[in-house]
Design a protein around this motif. Structure first.
Motif, PDB file in Angstrom:
ATOM      1  N   GLY A   1       0.815  -1.208   0.000  1.00  0.00           N
ATOM      2  CA  GLY A   1       0.000   0.000   0.000  1.00  0.00           C
ATOM      3  C   GLY A   1       0.851   1.261   0.000  1.00  0.00           C
ATOM      4  N   CYS A   2       1.918   1.272   0.808  1.00  0.00           N
ATOM      5  CA  CYS A   2       2.802   2.441   0.850  1.00  0.00           C
ATOM      6  C   CYS A   2       3.521   2.629  -0.475  1.00  0.00           C
ATOM      7  N   LEU A   3       3.907   1.529  -1.105  1.00  0.00           N
ATOM      8  CA  LEU A   3       4.568   1.629  -2.411  1.00  0.00           C
ATOM      9  C   LEU A   3       3.624   2.272  -3.438  1.00  0.00           C
ATOM     10  N   VAL A   4       2.375   1.794  -3.477  1.00  0.00           N
ATOM     11  CA  VAL A   4       1.402   2.337  -4.432  1.00  0.00           C
ATOM     12  C   VAL A   4       1.040   3.773  -4.076  1.00  0.00           C
ATOM     13  N   PHE A   5       0.930   4.056  -2.777  1.00  0.00           N
ATOM     14  CA  PHE A   5       0.657   5.428  -2.329  1.00  0.00           C
ATOM     15  C   PHE A   5       1.737   6.382  -2.849  1.00  0.00           C
ATOM     16  N   SER A   6       2.985   5.969  -2.742  1.00  0.00           N
ATOM     17  CA  SER A   6       4.085   6.801  -3.211  1.00  0.00           C
ATOM     18  C   SER A   6       4.049   6.964  -4.724  1.00  0.00           C
ATOM     19  N   LEU A   7       3.583   5.950  -5.441  1.00  0.00           N
ATOM     20  CA  LEU A   7       3.408   6.087  -6.890  1.00  0.00           C
ATOM     21  C   LEU A   7       2.382   7.177  -7.188  1.00  0.00           C
ATOM     22  N   GLY A   8       1.329   7.215  -6.388  1.00  0.00           N
ATOM     23  CA  GLY A   8       0.330   8.268  -6.560  1.00  0.00           C
ATOM     24  C   GLY A   8       0.925   9.650  -6.341  1.00  0.00           C
TER      25      GLY A   8
ATOM     26  N   ARG B   1       9.009  -0.234  12.116  1.00  0.00           N
ATOM     27  CA  ARG B   1       8.498  -0.583  10.794  1.00  0.00           C
ATOM     28  C   ARG B   1       7.871   0.631  10.098  1.00  0.00           C
ATOM     29  N   THR B   2       7.387   1.590  10.872  1.00  0.00           N
ATOM     30  CA  THR B   2       6.896   2.825  10.263  1.00  0.00           C
ATOM     31  C   THR B   2       8.035   3.544   9.551  1.00  0.00           C
ATOM     32  N   VAL B   3       9.191   3.594  10.205  1.00  0.00           N
ATOM     33  CA  VAL B   3      10.367   4.212   9.576  1.00  0.00           C
ATOM     34  C   VAL B   3      10.721   3.487   8.284  1.00  0.00           C
ATOM     35  N   LEU B   4      10.636   2.158   8.297  1.00  0.00           N
ATOM     36  CA  LEU B   4      10.940   1.383   7.088  1.00  0.00           C
ATOM     37  C   LEU B   4       9.943   1.690   5.973  1.00  0.00           C
TER      38      LEU B   4
ATOM     39  N   CYS C   1       8.629   4.687   0.820  1.00  0.00           N
ATOM     40  CA  CYS C   1       7.985   5.773   0.070  1.00  0.00           C
ATOM     41  C   CYS C   1       9.023   6.721  -0.520  1.00  0.00           C
ATOM     42  N   ALA C   2      10.041   7.047   0.293  1.00  0.00           N
ATOM     43  CA  ALA C   2      11.092   7.957  -0.182  1.00  0.00           C
ATOM     44  C   ALA C   2      11.915   7.307  -1.289  1.00  0.00           C
ATOM     45  N   THR C   3      12.161   6.008  -1.162  1.00  0.00           N
ATOM     46  CA  THR C   3      12.949   5.291  -2.174  1.00  0.00           C
ATOM     47  C   THR C   3      12.242   5.295  -3.526  1.00  0.00           C
TER      48      THR C   3
END
Length: 416
Positions: free
Chosen positions: A184-191, A217-220, A225-227
Motif C-alpha cells: 500500500g505504501c509503495l502504491v501510495f508513493s506512486l500516486g 516498521r513505520t520508519v521502514l 515511500c522515499a525510495t
C-alpha cells in the motif's frame, strides 16, 4: 385460491417493499454497484461519441514528456503551452506511455477510452472500499456515478492527470484494508509521484502506520515511500537535483485566479497574499492536530499510544482506516490556497462516506451533495458559488467533529 395467490405474487413483485432492501440496505449494495458499473460503461461511451472533447492540458502534457523523450532531463527546461512541467517523475512515465500509445498524443479518441477504462477501474476500487465499510445505503451510489457531470468531464472530456493520481490512491487504500501496508505504501508513493495532492492523505497514513506497524516498521515504510520517489526521479535528479525539487515539489507556486473555485470572493491581491497562505496552512495544521488528538487516536488509547515501539493493533476495522484518511484529505481541501475544477476528483468519491459518518439528517446530507455539485459545476465561479462551497465545507467539517469517535479497538485486537 390459486388466482388470488398469483395476484398476490404479482403485486409483491411490483411492490416497493420487494426492492427496498436493494435501495436502502448496505448489505445489498453489490446489486446497485454492478448495475451502475454497467451503466457507467455505456454512459462513458455515449459521452465520448456525443460530446465534444475540450483541450485544456493534454497537449501540454504531451509537449512536456516529448521533451524527455528527446533527451532533456533538466526539469527547468521542460515545459508545454501552459507553462513549465510542475509534476513529479511518475507523471512523466505515465504520460510518456500514453504519448506512445496515442500516436504522440494525437489520437484523442483512444486517450478518451483509456481514461474511461481508468474511470471504471477507479469506481471498482471505490465500490470495494464502500463495500468493506458497509454503512452507505445503495441509492447514494447513484449520486456518486451517473449524476455528476463534472467528474465525467474531468476524466474523459479533459484528460487531466488528477484521475491517474487518485487511481493509485484508491488502490493503496484497498491494500491497506487488506492489511498489505508495504504494498500500500509503495502504491501510495506512486500516486504522489503523479501529483502531490495525494500527500493530503499522508498525516492520517502516518498515524495508521504507527498504530499497525510500530515505530521501527513505520520508519521502514516511510523509507520505502522515499525510495520510490528517488528511483523514479533519479534521471532528473542526476541532471539537476535542485531543479527537479523546485519544479516537481514546489509547495509555494502561485495559482491562477481565473481558475479558482473556492476564493472568487477575494480581491486579487489578497488571493496572492503570503499572509493568507500562511494563515490557511496554520489552520490546516491546527485542525489536523485537533482531529488526531480528540477524534482519531481515541480508538487506540490516545496520542501516547502512537509513540509505542511496538504495534498497538494489527487488525484495524475498515472504518478506523477510512475515516482518518478521507477526513485528512477533506481538511486539506477545506484550507487549500486554491481549488481548480479538476481538483473535485480529489475528494468527490469520499464525500458520501464522510457525510454518512456524521449525525446530520439524511435530507441535509443529500442537500450538501447537491450544493457541492452545483458549486463545482458553476463556470466561471462566482462570489456566491465560492461562498456556498465554503459553507458546505464548514458544515461538513463541524459535523465530522461532533460525530461519534471511531469505534474503539477491542482488547482482543490489541497486541499483547
Amino acid at each position: 385460491m390459486a388466482a388470488p395467490s398469483r395476484r398476490g405474487k404479482i403485486r409483491d413483485f411490483f411492490s416497493f417493499k420487494t426492492y427496498k432492501r436493494y435501495i436502502c440496505d448496505p448489505n445489498y449494495s453489490w446489486v446497485v454497484m454492478i448495475s451502475l458499473l454497467v451503466a457507467e460503461a455505456l454512459v462513458n461511451v455515449v459521452i465520448i461519441n456525443k460530446i465534444k472533447y475540450t483541450e485544456i492540458d493534454w497537449q501540454a502534457y504531451m509537449q512536456e514528456v516529448e521533451g524527455v523523450i528527446n533527451g532533456t532531463f533538466n526539469y527547468l527546461e521542460l515545459r508545454g503551452d501552459t507553462g513549465p512541467l510542475v509534476y513529479p517523475a511518475g507523471f512523466v512515465y505515465v504520460f510518456m506511455g500514453l504519448y506512445h500509445i496515442t500516436d504522440k498524443g494525437t489520437d484523442i479518441r483512444l486517450a478518451q477510452y483509456i481514461f474511461a477504462a481508468l474511470y471504471i477501474v477507479t469506481l471498482i476500487l471505490v465500490f470495494n472500499i464502500y463495500h468493506r465499510v458497509n454503512k452507505i445505503p445503495p441509492y447514494v451510489y447513484f449520486f456518486m456515478c451517473c449524476a455528476s457531470y463534472r467528474i465525467h468531464s474531468i476524466y474523459i472530456l479533459r484528460l487531466f492527470n488528477d484521475p491517474v493520481a487518485m487511481f493509485f490512491l484508491y488502490l493503496a487504500v484497498n491494500l491497506f484494508l487488506y492489511d498489505k501496508w508495504t504494498w500500500g505504501c509503495l502504491v501510495f508513493s506512486l500516486g504522489v509521484s503523479v501529483k502531490m495532492n495525494v500527500l493530503l492523505f499522508s498525516p492520517a497514513l502516518l498515524m495508521l502506520l504507527l498504530v499497525t506497524q510500530g515505530i521501527p516498521r513505520t520508519v521502514l515504510h516511510l523509507g520505502l515511500c522515499a525510495t520510490v520517489q528517488l528511483v523514479l526521479g533519479l534521471p532528473f535528479i542526476i541532471t539537476n537535483p535542485l531543479g527537479y525539487l523546485i519544479r516537481s515539489f514546489d509547495l509555494g507556486r502561485q495559482f491562477i485566479f481565473t481558475w479558482t473555485v473556492n476564493w472568487r470572493f477575494l480581491p486579487l491581491d489578497i488571493f496572492h497574499s503570503r499572509s493568507l497562505h500562511a494563515t490557511l496552512l496554520g489552520l490546516h495544521l491546527a485542525v489536523l492536530v485537533g482531529f488526531l488528538v480528540y477524534k482519531w487516536s481515541r480508538s487506540i488509547g490516545g496520542v501516547k499510544a502512537l509513540l509505542s515501539w511496538q504495534p498497538v493493533t494489527k487488525n484495524l476495522d475498515a472504518n478506523n482506516i477510512i475515516l482518518p484518511l478521507f477526513t485528512a484529505n477533506f481538511i486539506g481541501m477545506c484550507f487549500s490556497r486554491s481549488l481548480h475544477y479538476q481538483f473535485y476528483v480529489w475528494y468527490f468519491h469520499t464525500l458520501p462516506y464522510l457525510l454518512w459518518s456524521t449525525e446530520l439528517p439524511v435530507k441535509y446530507r443529500l442537500l450538501l451533495l447537491g450544493v457541492l455539485e452545483l458549486c463545482w459545476n458553476t463556470y466561471p465561479s462566482t462570489v456566491y458559488s465560492s461562498g456556498a462551497l465554503h459553507v458546505c465545507h464548514v458544515v461538513l467539517l463541524i459535523a465530522l467533529w461532533y460525530s461519534g469517535t471511531i469505534p474503539r479497538t477491542t482488547q482482543a485486537q490489541k497486541i499483547k
